[in-house]
Scaffold this motif. Structure first.
Motif, PDB file in Angstrom:
ATOM      1  N   PRO A  98       0.834  -1.211   0.000  1.00  0.00           N
ATOM      2  CA  PRO A  98       0.000   0.000   0.000  1.00  0.00           C
ATOM      3  C   PRO A  98       0.863   1.252   0.000  1.00  0.00           C
ATOM      4  CG  PRO A  98      -0.029  -1.063   2.159  1.00  0.00           C
ATOM      5  CD  PRO A  98       0.741  -1.968   1.257  1.00  0.00           C
ATOM      6  N   PRO A  99       0.361   2.348  -0.575  1.00  0.00           N
ATOM      7  CA  PRO A  99       1.113   3.603  -0.538  1.00  0.00           C
ATOM      8  C   PRO A  99       1.334   4.067   0.907  1.00  0.00           C
ATOM      9  CG  PRO A  99      -1.033   3.909  -1.609  1.00  0.00           C
ATOM     10  CD  PRO A  99      -0.928   2.466  -1.268  1.00  0.00           C
ATOM     11  N   VAL A 100       2.415   4.767   1.112  1.00  0.00           N
ATOM     12  CA  VAL A 100       2.755   5.232   2.464  1.00  0.00           C
ATOM     13  C   VAL A 100       2.842   6.762   2.461  1.00  0.00           C
ATOM     14  CG1 VAL A 100       4.434   5.118   4.355  1.00  0.00           C
ATOM     15  CG2 VAL A 100       4.036   3.100   2.924  1.00  0.00           C
ATOM     16  N   PHE A 101       2.112   7.375   3.372  1.00  0.00           N
ATOM     17  CA  PHE A 101       2.080   8.838   3.518  1.00  0.00           C
ATOM     18  C   PHE A 101       2.646   9.198   4.885  1.00  0.00           C
ATOM     19  CE2 PHE A 101      -1.142   7.429   0.665  1.00  0.00           C
ATOM     20  CZ  PHE A 101      -1.131   8.348  -0.363  1.00  0.00           C
ATOM     21  N   ASP A 144      -6.582  12.063   4.036  1.00  0.00           N
ATOM     22  CA  ASP A 144      -7.552  11.800   2.956  1.00  0.00           C
ATOM     23  C   ASP A 144      -6.937  10.905   1.885  1.00  0.00           C
ATOM     24  OD1 ASP A 144      -9.219  13.496   4.314  1.00  0.00           O
ATOM     25  OD2 ASP A 144      -9.351  15.043   2.746  1.00  0.00           O
ATOM     26  N   ARG A 145      -5.704  11.236   1.479  1.00  0.00           N
ATOM     27  CA  ARG A 145      -5.031  10.445   0.439  1.00  0.00           C
ATOM     28  C   ARG A 145      -4.840   9.012   0.912  1.00  0.00           C
ATOM     29  NH1 ARG A 145      -4.744  10.393  -4.304  1.00  0.00           N
ATOM     30  NH2 ARG A 145      -2.581   9.703  -4.508  1.00  0.00           N
ATOM     31  N   ALA A 146      -4.449   8.849   2.181  1.00  0.00           N
ATOM     32  CA  ALA A 146      -4.239   7.496   2.703  1.00  0.00           C
ATOM     33  C   ALA A 146      -5.559   6.726   2.672  1.00  0.00           C
ATOM     34  CB  ALA A 146      -3.674   7.563   4.122  1.00  0.00           C
ATOM     35  N   ARG A 147      -6.631   7.388   3.048  1.00  0.00           N
ATOM     36  CA  ARG A 147      -7.928   6.710   3.052  1.00  0.00           C
ATOM     37  C   ARG A 147      -8.348   6.358   1.624  1.00  0.00           C
ATOM     38  NH1 ARG A 147     -10.523  10.278   5.712  1.00  0.00           N
ATOM     39  NH2 ARG A 147     -11.359  11.191   3.802  1.00  0.00           N
ATOM     40  N   GLU A 148      -8.246   7.328   0.716  1.00  0.00           N
ATOM     41  CA  GLU A 148      -8.682   7.090  -0.677  1.00  0.00           C
ATOM     42  C   GLU A 148      -7.905   5.978  -1.366  1.00  0.00           C
ATOM     43  OE1 GLU A 148      -9.283  11.885  -1.303  1.00  0.00           O
ATOM     44  OE2 GLU A 148      -7.745  10.862  -2.474  1.00  0.00           O
ATOM     45  N   ARG A 175      -1.143   3.804   4.077  1.00  0.00           N
ATOM     46  CA  ARG A 175      -0.799   3.937   5.494  1.00  0.00           C
ATOM     47  C   ARG A 175      -0.442   5.389   5.782  1.00  0.00           C
ATOM     48  NH1 ARG A 175       4.270   0.485   5.859  1.00  0.00           N
ATOM     49  NH2 ARG A 175       4.173   1.197   8.013  1.00  0.00           N
ATOM     50  N   LEU A 176      -0.752   5.841   6.982  1.00  0.00           N
ATOM     51  CA  LEU A 176      -0.380   7.208   7.369  1.00  0.00           C
ATOM     52  C   LEU A 176       0.571   7.172   8.560  1.00  0.00           C
ATOM     53  CD1 LEU A 176      -0.595  10.266   7.121  1.00  0.00           C
ATOM     54  CD2 LEU A 176      -2.590  10.171   8.619  1.00  0.00           C
ATOM     55  N   LEU A 177       1.749   7.698   8.351  1.00  0.00           N
ATOM     56  CA  LEU A 177       2.753   7.765   9.417  1.00  0.00           C
ATOM     57  C   LEU A 177       2.830   9.197   9.936  1.00  0.00           C
ATOM     58  CD1 LEU A 177       5.636   5.803   7.630  1.00  0.00           C
ATOM     59  CD2 LEU A 177       3.677   4.891   8.892  1.00  0.00           C
ATOM     60  N   LEU A 178       3.308   9.312  11.162  1.00  0.00           N
ATOM     61  CA  LEU A 178       3.529  10.625  11.757  1.00  0.00           C
ATOM     62  C   LEU A 178       4.987  10.664  12.181  1.00  0.00           C
ATOM     63  CD1 LEU A 178       2.458  13.285  12.963  1.00  0.00           C
ATOM     64  CD2 LEU A 178       1.727  11.983  14.966  1.00  0.00           C
ATOM     65  N   ARG A 179       5.645  11.761  11.858  1.00  0.00           N
ATOM     66  CA  ARG A 179       7.070  11.864  12.188  1.00  0.00           C
ATOM     67  C   ARG A 179       7.323  13.196  12.888  1.00  0.00           C
ATOM     68  NH1 ARG A 179       9.700  11.000   7.073  1.00  0.00           N
ATOM     69  NH2 ARG A 179      10.069  13.195   6.685  1.00  0.00           N
ATOM     70  N   MET A 180       8.053  13.159  13.977  1.00  0.00           N
ATOM     71  CA  MET A 180       8.404  14.383  14.689  1.00  0.00           C
ATOM     72  C   MET A 180       9.764  14.858  14.198  1.00  0.00           C
ATOM     73  SD  MET A 180       6.078  15.365  16.688  1.00  0.00           S
ATOM     74  CE  MET A 180       4.461  14.562  16.639  1.00  0.00           C
ATOM     75  N   GLU A 181       9.786  16.003  13.543  1.00  0.00           N
ATOM     76  CA  GLU A 181      11.049  16.540  13.032  1.00  0.00           C
ATOM     77  C   GLU A 181      11.627  17.441  14.127  1.00  0.00           C
ATOM     78  OE1 GLU A 181      10.761  17.573   8.808  1.00  0.00           O
ATOM     79  OE2 GLU A 181      10.788  15.396   8.574  1.00  0.00           O
TER      80      GLU A 181
END
Ligand code: GLU
Length: 304
Positions: free
Chosen positions: A17-20, A43-47, A51-57
């Motif tokens: 699956p695409p990864v965001f 939205d893109r991950a759902r459509e 997968r939706l990742l969160l990253r702390m920069e």
């Protein structure tokens, strides 16, 4: 019978699956601009079934604070966004960036520069006094110094003396190693650029890749992380559109895959300025305290 019905197809041919990712810096509270990026990613991950990742920069230890990170989780959850855990914190992965830096060093593309900010400003002023001096796409003057020509022994002496330094990319040499460079833009640049776009990293000059006290920079860590996390589509604001040129160059030099890029328009304040973390009126916490709902936020950033 089409391919999908064939026995065994599922396991053998299923594409991953695409990864965001949404990648905020916990150096302040989120505003409508962040909400726009985060919601578009979700939205893109759902459509796409992605997968939706969160990253702390959070590599800037002087500005990033745990309470901002906590507030980011609260605000995103309030917006109805769900992300995978564990969250990657850049400050916990400095060895990954150091390894990438060493690889660039081994290619002969990294050199230390020792000028202070004030010295750099003086050099730029001197160059501007006798003509013009180029600025990068963000409006900052290109590095004007001559540290690239410092003899090896002098570099060693300065480093051993404890002098502060920045490690820079030798842009000319890097571009000689990577003659043609492009990226796929599925969103839009500030001038409507889209499709297959030529990258122009030279516009940034000898960018900083790391500093004495921090073995990385925004450009280096974003590229390393997007690759390590398998990010396939980068959805972010147009303020980072031109930085993509540097990111593509680093990806090729480091042998990393290229994600697709989807830049979105910036949310601006009433005066047409880009939002900043200190602009109260557009902070998600303030809007929430003032009675706004997550649906109101979607509407405010132009999403349905
Ligand atoms: N950390 C960056 C910011 O908060 C975003 C990085 C990116 O999306 O590439 O502006």
């Amino acid at each position: 019978m089409d391919g999908r019905d064939k026995p065994g197809h599922d396991e053998t041919f299923r594409m991953s699956p695409p990864v965001f990712r949404f990648a905020p810096s916990p150096n302040g509270y989120l505003h409508l601009g962040h909400a726009c990026s985060a919601l578009l990613n979700a939205d893109r991950a759902r459509e796409t079934g992605g997968r939706l990742l969160l990253r702390m920069e959070d590599i800037d230890a002087t500005r990033c604070r745990p309470e901002f990170e906590t507030a980011i989780y609260e605000d995103l959850a309030w917006l109805g966004i769900a992300w995978e855990t564990p969250v990657r914190r850049q400050s916990e992965h400095l060895a990954d960036y150091r390894a990438a830096l060493e690889r660039l060093s081994a290619l002969g593309l990294v050199y230390p520069s020792f000028e202070s900010r004030a010295e750099i400003a003086k050099l730029v002023a001197a160059r501007e006094a006798s003509g013009s001096w180029p600025r990068d796409p963000d409006g900052a003057p290109l590095y004007p110094g001559a540290a690239r020509q410092l003899p090896h022994a002098e570099r060693e002496r300065l480093i051993a003396s404890g002098a502060p330094y920045a490690l820079r990319l030798d842009m000319e040499a890097a571009c000689r190693q990577v003659p043609a460079l492009d990226w796929t833009e599925t969103g839009e640049g500030p001038n409507g650029e889209r499709g297959q776009l030529a990258a122009r990293p030279k516009a940034w000059g000898d960018v900083i890749l790391a500093r004495k006290e921090t073995p990385t920079s925004y450009h280096l860590s974003v590229v390393v992380d997007d690759a390590l996390q398998g990010v396939s589509e980068v959805v972010r604001g147009q303020d980072l559109f031109h930085a993509t040129s540097v990111h593509r160059l680093l990806q090729v030099l480091l042998g990393l895959p290229a994600p697709v890029y989807r830049h979105h328009g910036l949310i601006r304040d009433e005066a047409g300025r880009k939002l900043s973390k200190s602009t109260r009126a557009t902070g998600l916490r303030e809007l929430r305290a003032g009675g706004a709902s997550p649906t109101d936020i979607r509407r405010l950033v132009g999403l349905r």
